[in-house]
Enzyme design. Structure first.
Site, PDB file in Angstrom:
ATOM      1  N   CYS A 194       0.918  -1.136   0.070  1.00 20.65           N
ATOM      2  CA  CYS A 194      -0.030  -0.097  -0.081  1.00 20.65           C
ATOM      3  C   CYS A 194       0.980   1.139   0.062  1.00 20.65           C
ATOM      4  O   CYS A 194       1.046   1.908   0.976  1.00 20.65           O
ATOM      5  CB  CYS A 194      -1.109   0.132   1.142  1.00 20.65           C
ATOM      6  SG  CYS A 194      -2.387   1.362   0.811  1.00 20.65           S
ATOM      7  N   CYS A 374      -5.885   2.411  -3.822  1.00 16.21           N
ATOM      8  CA  CYS A 374      -5.600   2.683  -2.951  1.00 16.21           C
ATOM      9  C   CYS A 374      -6.565   3.784  -2.145  1.00 16.21           C
ATOM     10  O   CYS A 374      -6.356   5.001  -2.782  1.00 16.21           O
ATOM     11  CB  CYS A 374      -4.228   3.210  -2.852  1.00 16.21           C
ATOM     12  SG  CYS A 374      -3.420   3.884  -1.563  1.00 16.21           S
TER      13      CYS A 374
HETATM   14  C1  LIG Z   1      -0.896   0.093   7.059  1.00 17.12           C
HETATM   15  C2  LIG Z   1      -1.047  -0.761   5.692  1.00 17.12           C
HETATM   16  C3  LIG Z   1      -2.233  -0.040   5.135  1.00 17.12           C
HETATM   17  C4  LIG Z   1      -2.781  -0.947   3.985  1.00 17.12           C
HETATM   18  N1  LIG Z   1      -3.688  -0.185   3.436  1.00 17.12           N
HETATM   19  C5  LIG Z   1      -4.294  -0.849   2.287  1.00 17.12           C
HETATM   20  C6  LIG Z   1      -5.595  -0.445   1.719  1.00 17.12           C
HETATM   21  O1  LIG Z   1      -6.168   0.549   1.959  1.00 17.12           O
HETATM   22  N2  LIG Z   1      -6.003  -1.343   0.660  1.00 17.12           N
HETATM   23  C7  LIG Z   1      -5.614  -2.267   0.209  1.00 17.12           C
HETATM   24  O2  LIG Z   1      -6.250  -2.923  -0.769  1.00 17.12           O
HETATM   25  N3  LIG Z   1      -4.432  -2.870   0.746  1.00 17.12           N
HETATM   26  C8  LIG Z   1      -3.824  -2.394   1.828  1.00 17.12           C
HETATM   27  N4  LIG Z   1      -2.706  -2.681   2.365  1.00 17.12           N
HETATM   28  C9  LIG Z   1      -1.955  -3.888   1.657  1.00 17.12           C
HETATM   29  C10 LIG Z   1      -2.423  -5.217   2.007  1.00 17.12           C
HETATM   30  O3  LIG Z   1      -2.906  -5.392   3.328  1.00 17.12           O
HETATM   31  C11 LIG Z   1      -1.580  -6.049   1.306  1.00 17.12           C
HETATM   32  O4  LIG Z   1      -1.258  -5.948   0.227  1.00 17.12           O
HETATM   33  C12 LIG Z   1      -2.220  -7.761   1.336  1.00 17.12           C
HETATM   34  O5  LIG Z   1      -2.493  -7.883   2.408  1.00 17.12           O
HETATM   35  C13 LIG Z   1      -1.313  -8.519   0.370  1.00 17.12           C
HETATM   36  O6  LIG Z   1      -1.954  -9.813   0.472  1.00 17.12           O
HETATM   37  P1  LIG Z   1      -0.704 -11.216   0.558  1.00 17.12           P
HETATM   38  O7  LIG Z   1      -1.718 -12.163   0.566  1.00 17.12           O
HETATM   39  O8  LIG Z   1       0.132 -10.721  -0.792  1.00 17.12           O
HETATM   40  O9  LIG Z   1       0.388 -11.056   1.747  1.00 17.12           O
HETATM   41  P2  LIG Z   1      -0.288 -10.958   3.247  1.00 17.12           P
HETATM   42  O10 LIG Z   1      -1.743 -10.673   3.410  1.00 17.12           O
HETATM   43  O11 LIG Z   1       0.666 -10.089   3.945  1.00 17.12           O
HETATM   44  O12 LIG Z   1      -0.185 -12.589   3.696  1.00 17.12           O
HETATM   45  C14 LIG Z   1       1.073 -13.200   3.435  1.00 17.12           C
HETATM   46  C15 LIG Z   1       1.168 -14.362   4.417  1.00 17.12           C
HETATM   47  O13 LIG Z   1       2.078 -15.289   3.971  1.00 17.12           O
HETATM   48  C16 LIG Z   1       2.610 -15.818   5.590  1.00 17.12           C
HETATM   49  N5  LIG Z   1       3.986 -16.352   5.339  1.00 17.12           N
HETATM   50  C17 LIG Z   1       5.113 -15.526   5.092  1.00 17.12           C
HETATM   51  N6  LIG Z   1       6.204 -16.315   5.012  1.00 17.12           N
HETATM   52  C18 LIG Z   1       5.657 -17.640   5.077  1.00 17.12           C
HETATM   53  C19 LIG Z   1       6.232 -18.952   4.860  1.00 17.12           C
HETATM   54  N7  LIG Z   1       7.437 -18.983   4.834  1.00 17.12           N
HETATM   55  N8  LIG Z   1       5.450 -20.121   4.950  1.00 17.12           N
HETATM   56  C20 LIG Z   1       4.165 -19.765   5.045  1.00 17.12           C
HETATM   57  N9  LIG Z   1       3.540 -18.677   5.278  1.00 17.12           N
HETATM   58  C21 LIG Z   1       4.161 -17.680   5.188  1.00 17.12           C
HETATM   59  C22 LIG Z   1       2.377 -14.914   6.414  1.00 17.12           C
HETATM   60  O14 LIG Z   1       2.294 -15.127   7.661  1.00 17.12           O
HETATM   61  C23 LIG Z   1       1.033 -14.135   5.838  1.00 17.12           C
HETATM   62  O15 LIG Z   1      -0.034 -14.651   6.659  1.00 17.12           O
HETATM   63  C24 LIG Z   1      -2.209  -2.020   3.429  1.00 17.12           C
HETATM   64  C25 LIG Z   1      -1.285  -2.567   4.291  1.00 17.12           C
HETATM   65  C26 LIG Z   1      -0.695  -2.051   5.458  1.00 17.12           C
HETATM   66  C27 LIG Z   1       0.228  -2.643   6.296  1.00 17.12           C
END
Ligand SMILES: Cc1cc2nc3c(=O)[nH]c(=O)nc-3n(C[C@H](O)[C@H](O)[C@H](O)COP(=O)(O)OP(=O)(O)OC[C@H]3O[C@@H](n4cnc5c(N)ncnc54)[C@H](O)[C@@H]3O)c2cc1C
Length: 446
Positions: A194, A374
């Site tokens: 984000c 965003c």
């Molecule tokens: C402050 C903040 C504000 C945000 N605001 C927004 C917003 O307004 N709108 C929006 O759309 N997005 C927003 N986001 C971004 C959004 O949260 C992420 O882009 C989204 O969660 C990404 O999803 P993901 O599945 O790629 O990763 P994540 O949701 O981070 O999940 C990754 C997972 O992988 C697991 N993992 C890591 N390593 C391993 C491993 N070796 N083995 C097994 N599991 C593992 C972790 O434990 C975690 O559960 C924001 C994020 C933050 C921090």
């Protein structure tokens, strides 16, 4: 388990009680070799959503999810927590309650990927063999890459960071205790999750300080390593105007490299003048940490590009070398802004392509266009809702100008999106607003 996680788990307990009993393989039950049709690595936004889709399609225990954490956070809410509008408990659910009941949860973490052998090894030493794999490990927060930052976050109540559940509760306390002086907000020299979040907290702080009568004695600065305030022209222009109107200083191409909390100093390098630095005094410092793909992924060069991200085709999220591997979300190298909204947009395309690969059918025509969104929260009741594609072209859902600050989009962010996430996206139903965009624009446009 950290004491914070214990508290959150306690807060989640009532919620969990209502969750049906589900398949959970504890490490004592598991031994050495698990085989599955689809392995999902990571149970965050992308992993959970895709596991839900394929668990219901493939049937009980055909999908294995590896995820080490007990608590699943709705991270987009962290911005509101930092502003005192929500609590950390509001953003948390027990992992057991959000992972699909038809999938087998291996509560462990992948320690090594072996894509040539179609297997992974977990930290506990188990091997999981797969026919297909979806990598969804998100981003790693590298607070340690800024000298003194972890120490400052641990010891200095004026240093905060919305990006981790470990620190997000510090932000609102820092705002409440602020007595005036420089308030500094940073954006690191790496891709982040984000890209708007490092400045949303600043606009909220600015309004908070006006409300409590401390704005006149404060000096707000946004120090970003980027050369622009935001990557999309339309929204960048609106945000620059906002900063001007609200007296916020924007410093481009400055990268935080050191925090000296004993002397209340933040040191920045000038990215365009190698070797030169500037030291700024702070009374409040909100730091966005450098981020990267998790080390376990980066070190597997078969799977990654030079920067360490999962190397996928940007139109269908299939791995460029291993056709039975797909990726979703923040850990991939698709050149779009990393958000949960982008993950939603990727879900529908991956579902179609992965299903075709599994069935040995030709790939469908559906393509991911880089859609991301965003909600740029600009205070306690206003938001600019940025939505755009790979080319940085706005892809706005509503038939009004989303580049203007509005209460309606703030309301969506605060009151509607969390439910859409918990009930629509994590259950595998929500694939982004494309269909609403078409309807609201009478079928015109993309
Ligand atoms: C402050 C903040 C504000 C945000 N605001 C927004 C917003 O307004 N709108 C929006 O759309 N997005 C927003 N986001 C971004 C959004 O949260 C992420 O882009 C989204 O969660 C990404 O999803 P993901 O599945 O790629 O990763 P994540 O949701 O981070 O999940 C990754 C997972 O992988 C697991 N993992 C890591 N390593 C391993 C491993 N070796 N083995 C097994 N599991 C593992 C972790 O434990 C975690 O559960 C924001 C994020 C933050 C921090």
């Amino acid at each position: 388990m950290k004491s914070l996680d214990r508290c959150i788990l306690h807060a989640c307990r009532l919620h969990t009680l209502s969750v049906q009993s589900r398949s959970f393989a504890s490490t004592s039950e598991l031994r050495k070799n698990i085989k599955c049709d689809l392995l999902v690595v990571g149970g965050g936004a992308g992993g959970c959503a895709m596991a839900a889709k394929f668990a219901s399609k493939l049937g009980k225990n055909k999908v294995v999810i590896v995820e080490p954490k007990d608590v699943h956070y709705y991270q987009p809410m962290f911005t509101l927590i930092g502003g005192g509008m929500k609590t950390l408990a509001d953003s948390a659910r027990s992992m057991a309650s959000v992972l699909p009941s038809k999938a087998q949860w291996v509560k462990d973490e992948v320690a090594q990927f072996s894509p040539k052998l179609n297997s992974v090894t977990t930290k506990n030493g188990d091997t999981i063999e797969y026919n297909f794999m979806l990598v969804a490990v998100g981003l790693q927060l590298n607070y340690d890459k800024v000298k003194g930052l972890e120490d400052a976050l641990a010891k200095d109540p004026r240093v905060c960071s919305n990006f981790s559940p470990q620190y997000v509760d510090k932000t609102f306390k820092a705002l409440q205790n602020f007595q005036g002086g420089p308030a500094i907000f940073t954006f690191p020299n790496t891709p982040v999750k984000c890209a708007g979040a490092p400045q949303k907290v600043m606009y909220i702080t600015e309004e908070f300080l006006r409300k409590v009568g401390k704005r006149d004695v404060s000096d707000i600065k946004y120090c970003t390593s980027l050369g622009v305030i935001f990557g999309v022209k339309k929204y960048a222009a609106a945000l620059l105007e906002l900063c001007k109107k609200r007296g916020i200083e924007v410093n481009l191409r400055q990268n935080l490299i050191k925090v000296k909390h004993e002397t209340s100093e933040a040191v920045f390098e000038y990215l365009d003048k190698p070797g030169e630095t500037i030291t700024l005094k702070y009374s409040l410092l909100h730091a966005t940490p450098p981020m990267s793909a998790p080390d376990v992924l980066s070190k597997c060069s078969d799977l990654t590009d030079k920067a360490g991200y999962l190397d996928v085709n940007k139109t269908n999220l299939q791995h460029v070398k291993f056709p039975n591997v797909f990726g979703i979300g923040d850990c991939t190298n698709v050149p779009t802004s990393k958000t949960a909204a982008a993950v939603a947009g990727q879900c529908g395309v991956i579902k179609k392509h992965l299903a075709a690969v599994m069935a040995g059918k030709p790939l469908p025509s559906a393509e991911y266009d880089g859609y991301t969104s965003c909600p740029l929260v600009t205070g306690y009741s206003s938001c600019i809702l940025a939505e755009f594609d790979y080319d940085g072209q706005p892809l706005e859902t509503f038939p009004f100008n989303q580049g203007k600050e509005r209460w309606s989009t703030f309301f969506m962010k605060k009151a509607i999106m969390p439910d859409l996430y918990w009930h629509g996206m994590l259950n595998g139903y929500w694939e982004g607003p494309k269909i609403f965009r078409k309807i609201l624009h009478f079928g015109m446009g993309k």
